[in-house]
Motif scaffolding. Structure first.
Motif, PDB file in Angstrom:
ATOM      1  N   PRO A  83     -48.813 -41.688  12.721  1.00 25.02           N
ATOM      2  CA  PRO A  83     -47.855 -42.434  13.549  1.00 25.02           C
ATOM      3  C   PRO A  83     -47.275 -41.559  14.655  1.00 25.02           C
ATOM      4  O   PRO A  83     -46.736 -40.485  14.388  1.00 25.02           O
ATOM      5  CB  PRO A  83     -46.784 -42.859  12.534  1.00 25.02           C
ATOM      6  N   ARG A  84     -47.462 -41.978  15.915  1.00 26.46           N
ATOM      7  CA  ARG A  84     -46.941 -41.341  17.127  1.00 26.46           C
ATOM      8  C   ARG A  84     -47.694 -40.064  17.526  1.00 26.46           C
ATOM      9  O   ARG A  84     -47.352 -39.454  18.533  1.00 26.46           O
ATOM     10  CB  ARG A  84     -45.437 -41.067  16.988  1.00 26.46           C
ATOM     11  N   TRP A  85     -48.704 -39.663  16.758  1.00 31.30           N
ATOM     12  CA  TRP A  85     -49.465 -38.454  17.085  1.00 31.30           C
ATOM     13  C   TRP A  85     -50.917 -38.815  17.406  1.00 31.30           C
ATOM     14  O   TRP A  85     -51.531 -39.626  16.719  1.00 31.30           O
ATOM     15  CB  TRP A  85     -49.432 -37.455  15.930  1.00 31.30           C
ATOM     16  N   LEU A  86     -51.453 -38.185  18.471  1.00 27.61           N
ATOM     17  CA  LEU A  86     -52.840 -38.399  18.874  1.00 27.61           C
ATOM     18  C   LEU A  86     -53.497 -37.048  19.167  1.00 27.61           C
ATOM     19  O   LEU A  86     -52.822 -36.065  19.455  1.00 27.61           O
ATOM     20  CB  LEU A  86     -52.944 -39.278  20.121  1.00 27.61           C
ATOM     21  N   VAL A  87     -54.818 -37.048  19.102  1.00 31.11           N
ATOM     22  CA  VAL A  87     -55.612 -35.907  19.561  1.00 31.11           C
ATOM     23  C   VAL A  87     -56.697 -36.456  20.473  1.00 31.11           C
ATOM     24  O   VAL A  87     -57.389 -37.414  20.112  1.00 31.11           O
ATOM     25  CB  VAL A  87     -56.237 -35.127  18.399  1.00 31.11           C
TER      26      VAL A  87
END
Length: 228
Positions: A83-87
């Protein structure tokens, strides 16, 4: 009872998937414009057989730099990892060139010289955090390569031009703001550091000079992108 447990588990998984899904997830393409400054730092000259009083061996020279308009074309893909984190993984290309102004002479070997940076390509990862549904902050780190052409503008016979493809690292910070479901604007700052290289041997009558140079650069961009 088992059926109710399966339904509850499925609902929980769907709920987590919905939470983890980001508005920035997916493929994107973007273009940016801005300013960059390129430098050749820690320049040194190895001299051999000098007849004009210059010492043999390696001597320090002056650093030089040049700034100009810059542009970037890029594409990539962002994955939600929590949740709320991407790569993300991406690549971009700089079609514009940066040249220095003429540089001073070195031991009488070269009356003036300059260099030109071109064909920069970056391949990178972008860990990012979704500040709000439509706002994303990200780091940028990866591999960079560019072509550096070194030119002796004037000098005695034997002064030569040379070019080299240099590899190094790019590190940066950026911010994206969605304008609607697919369109966004962004701002980004990058720093580049490359391996040192020897720009070919220059052999005027006063001795043999081999300039060793370490390129670096910084860049600021603003632009617009489209997310699928």
């Amino acid at each position: 009872m088992k059926k109710q447990l399966l339904i509850a588990t499925g609902a929980s998984l769907l709920s987590f998937t919905a939470i983890a899904q980001s508005a920035f997830e997916g493929f994107y393409a973007q273009v940016g414009i801005g300013y960059e400054n390129d430098s050749l730092t820690s320049r040194s000259f190895t001299t051999t057989g000098a007849t004009n009083g210059a010492p043999n061996g390696t001597v320090a020279g002056a650093s030089s730099s040049g700034g100009a308009f810059s542009s970037v074309i890029g594409l990539g893909y962002n994955f939600s990892v929590a949740p709320r984190w991407l790569v993300g993984i991406g690549a971009d290309y700089t079609p514009t060139n940066v040249s220095t102004s003429n540089q001073p002479s070195y031991y009488g070997a070269i009356a003036s010289n300059n260099y030109k940076v071109s064909n920069r390509i970056n391949i990178f990862l972008t860990p990012s955090f979704e500040i709000e549904r439509d706002k994303l902050a990200y780091l940028k780190v990866g591999y960079s390569s560019e072509t550096i052409a070194w030119q002796a503008q004037s000098g005695p016979p034997g002064a030569v031009n040379s070019s080299s493809n240099q590899s190094g690292l790019v590190a940066g910070l950026g911010y994206r703001q969605l304008l609607d479901k697919n369109l966004y604007v962004f701002g980004e700052g990058n720093y580049f550091s490359y391996q040192g290289y020897t720009a070919g041997s220059i052999n005027p009558s006063s001795g043999s000079f081999a300039p060793t140079q370490t390129p670096s650069a910084y860049q600021f961009l603003v632009g617009i992108g489209y997310k699928l």
